[in-house]
Scaffold this active site. Structure first.
Site, PDB file in Angstrom:
ATOM      1  N   HIS A  28       4.995   6.915  -1.056  1.00 28.29           N
ATOM      2  CA  HIS A  28       5.793   5.271  -1.839  1.00 28.29           C
ATOM      3  C   HIS A  28       5.156   4.208  -0.977  1.00 28.29           C
ATOM      4  CE1 HIS A  28       6.174   5.894   2.453  1.00 28.29           C
ATOM      5  NE2 HIS A  28       6.704   4.307   2.420  1.00 28.29           N
ATOM      6  N   HIS A  76       1.398  -0.945  -0.414  1.00 30.07           N
ATOM      7  CA  HIS A  76      -0.291   0.183  -0.132  1.00 30.07           C
ATOM      8  C   HIS A  76       1.074   1.331  -0.014  1.00 30.07           C
ATOM      9  CE1 HIS A  76       1.433  -0.769   4.503  1.00 30.07           C
ATOM     10  NE2 HIS A  76       1.410   0.714   4.471  1.00 30.07           N
TER      11      HIS A  76
HETATM   12  P1  2AM Z   1       4.853   3.376   5.537  1.00 28.54           P
HETATM   13  O1  2AM Z   1       3.442   3.465   4.466  1.00 28.54           O
HETATM   14  O2  2AM Z   1       6.139   4.606   5.714  1.00 28.54           O
HETATM   15  O3  2AM Z   1       5.046   1.552   5.275  1.00 28.54           O
HETATM   16  C1  2AM Z   1       1.426   1.074  10.362  1.00 28.54           C
HETATM   17  O4  2AM Z   1       2.427   2.128  10.858  1.00 28.54           O
HETATM   18  C2  2AM Z   1       1.305   1.641   8.625  1.00 28.54           C
HETATM   19  O5  2AM Z   1       1.285   3.147   9.009  1.00 28.54           O
HETATM   20  C3  2AM Z   1       2.669   1.376   7.809  1.00 28.54           C
HETATM   21  O6  2AM Z   1       2.256   1.355   6.780  1.00 28.54           O
HETATM   22  C4  2AM Z   1       3.522   3.080   7.794  1.00 28.54           C
HETATM   23  O7  2AM Z   1       4.587   3.168   6.948  1.00 28.54           O
HETATM   24  C5  2AM Z   1       2.662   3.818   8.342  1.00 28.54           C
HETATM   25  N1  2AM Z   1       2.861   4.872   9.028  1.00 28.54           N
HETATM   26  C6  2AM Z   1       2.805   7.008   8.075  1.00 28.54           C
HETATM   27  N2  2AM Z   1       2.905   7.202   8.815  1.00 28.54           N
HETATM   28  C7  2AM Z   1       3.722   6.456  10.528  1.00 28.54           C
HETATM   29  C8  2AM Z   1       3.972   6.602  11.449  1.00 28.54           C
HETATM   30  N3  2AM Z   1       4.152   8.741  11.862  1.00 28.54           N
HETATM   31  N4  2AM Z   1       3.972   6.085  12.628  1.00 28.54           N
HETATM   32  C9  2AM Z   1       4.299   5.122  12.043  1.00 28.54           C
HETATM   33  N5  2AM Z   1       3.389   3.818  10.582  1.00 28.54           N
HETATM   34  C10 2AM Z   1       3.098   5.179   9.716  1.00 28.54           C
END
Ligand code: 2AM
Length: 403
Positions: free
Chosen positions: A309, A229
């Site tokens: 991303h 995702h």
């Molecule tokens: P990603 O989207 O960058 O891969 C759960 O942690 C999901 O939320 C993951 O998919 C994570 O990474 C995204 N995410 C985005 N911001 C976040 C944050 N501040 N803290 C934790 N996870 C975050």
């Protein structure tokens, strides 16, 4: 649909998965678990049936009414879900239905958590839909409309659990199963090729390896998200400041359950993460939070959308959120005019120039963008569900979509 039903759900208020052709095509390539949510009599069943009809060759509608489960403030006291859950599990396991619809009030958090766990186990993306009927929260009207003959009092007791929007752990675009399989395969191919590059082998110390040691990148990136995702907003079920406001935005509401094509321009590797850089369209930027870049790089002025991303894999002990931070490090270097050193070209499933930046930062600039179909929705389950990156290799290469 009957004329009464059409009147209750005018076209403008219907979810995109009923009215938008691109979304319908995307849903057909996905594995989707649709939860209808709302008070008894609010119009869930009408909506559920319409969705079932729209996807009739690949859908399965299960209803709590079928199992005579009476809505009660605590789901556990309303009836026995074991038979319904057996049917649901069979449905997920059999893989005949790719669109599984569950018609129930869905007001009890414990019950919802169980359902989200099941969806995760079988890799179904979740969409939560609520009817938009004008009387959906009007207990006086619902009293005459609900076939359970719930009293005004009972409805009023249920209402507080349903009038508040269910906020996910995060919102984002969830890849259609077909395109997800392709992207995972592409990422394997890329990591294998990169790991075999002479230039890469020469720069192993950045990954904590000795010069002559062998590094298997597929093993190094031990974890990968359960469903690939592109996150837009991390909400932590509403605990993150601004998440409720984000969910209330008109653009976000309009985007919910809609199909989007994401454009991948590059694949990035650092010692911590491997990810795909996504170039957002003007339409996609409408759901991109204003502070997405500042959230992780507060002192920099980075282009809006530059954090977009798809995390493909992370090293042990590294959290997924790191991928976006790593991507912004590349963007910062590029902004300062440092585009990395070109060390060769890849010509496998993906083609493009490989650039080495510094400190183990590698980027494959794709000669042709990869397009992947996705559905904008939320992830409502527990955090940290991931699968090994070295997963199934049953890709569908002949159906790949490279622009
Ligand atoms: P990603 O989207 O960058 O891969 C759960 O942690 C999901 O939320 C993951 O998919 C994570 O990474 C995204 N995410 C985005 N911001 C976040 C944050 N501040 N803290 C934790 N996870 C975050």
């Amino acid at each position: 649909m009957s004329s009464q039903a059409s009147k209750d759900h005018p076209d403008g208020q219907k979810p995109p998965l009923l009215v938008d052709d691109h979304t319908v095509a995307t849903i057909r390539d996905s594995k989707i678990f649709i939860l209808l949510r709302g008070l008894p009599g609010s119009g869930k069943t009408t909506l559920a049936r319409e969705i079932e009809q729209k996807y009739k060759d690949t859908s399965r509608l299960i209803s709590a009414d079928q199992y005579e489960i009476k809505p009660a403030v605590r789901s556990s006291s309303g009836g026995d879900y074991s038979k319904l859950d057996d049917e649901l599990t069979t449905c997920f396991e059999k893989r005949e239905a790719r669109v599984v619809i569950l018609d129930d009030t869905h007001h009890d958090r414990e019950r919802l958590d169980k359902l989200f766990d099941m969806a995760n186990t079988y890799h179904f993306a979740v969409v939560v839909l609520e009817p938009k009927t004008p009387w959906r929260l009007d207990c006086a009207q619902l009293k005459d409309r609900n076939h359970w003959k719930l009293s005004l009092e009972e409805l009023k007791n249920l209402r507080p659990t349903l009038e508040k929007e269910l906020l996910p752990l995060y919102f984002g675009w969830f890849l259609a199963k077909r395109d997800e399989d392709f992207l995972r395969k592409t990422s394997h191919d890329f990591l294998e090729q990169l790991g075999n590059l002479k230039a890469f082998k020469k720069r192993l110390p950045a990954f904590g390896y000795e010069d002559k040691q062998k590094l298997d990148l597929l093993k190094h990136f031990a974890k990968s998200p359960n469903i690939l995702h592109c996150t837009t907003k991390f909400c932590d079920y509403g605990k993150v400041l601004g998440s409720e406001e984000y969910a209330q935005q008109e653009a976000v509401k309009k985007a919910y359950s809609k199909g989007y094509t994401l454009h991948i321009t590059a694949l990035c590797v650092t010692p911590k993460t491997v990810g795909a850089q996504v170039e957002l369209t003007v339409d996609q930027l409408l759901t991109w939070p204003l502070d997405a870049e500042k959230e992780v790089m507060p002192r920099d002025n980075l282009p809006r959308g530059s954090r977009a991303h798809i995390t493909l894999g992370t090293a042990a002990e590294v959290q997924d959120v790191q991928t976006g931070i790593d991507l912004l490090e590349f963007v910062k270097l590029q902004q300062s005019g440092r585009d990395g050193e070109n060390v060769g070209e890849l010509t496998g499933l993906v083609t493009g120039k490989v650039n080495y930046y510094e400190n183990g930062m590698w980027m494959l600039n794709l000669s042709r963008k990869i397009e992947v179909k996705s559905i904008f929705s939320g992830y409502y389950g527990k955090p940290g569900v991931s699968v090994p990156l070295r997963g199934s290799k049953k890709g569908i290469l002949n159906q790949c979509q490279i622009m």
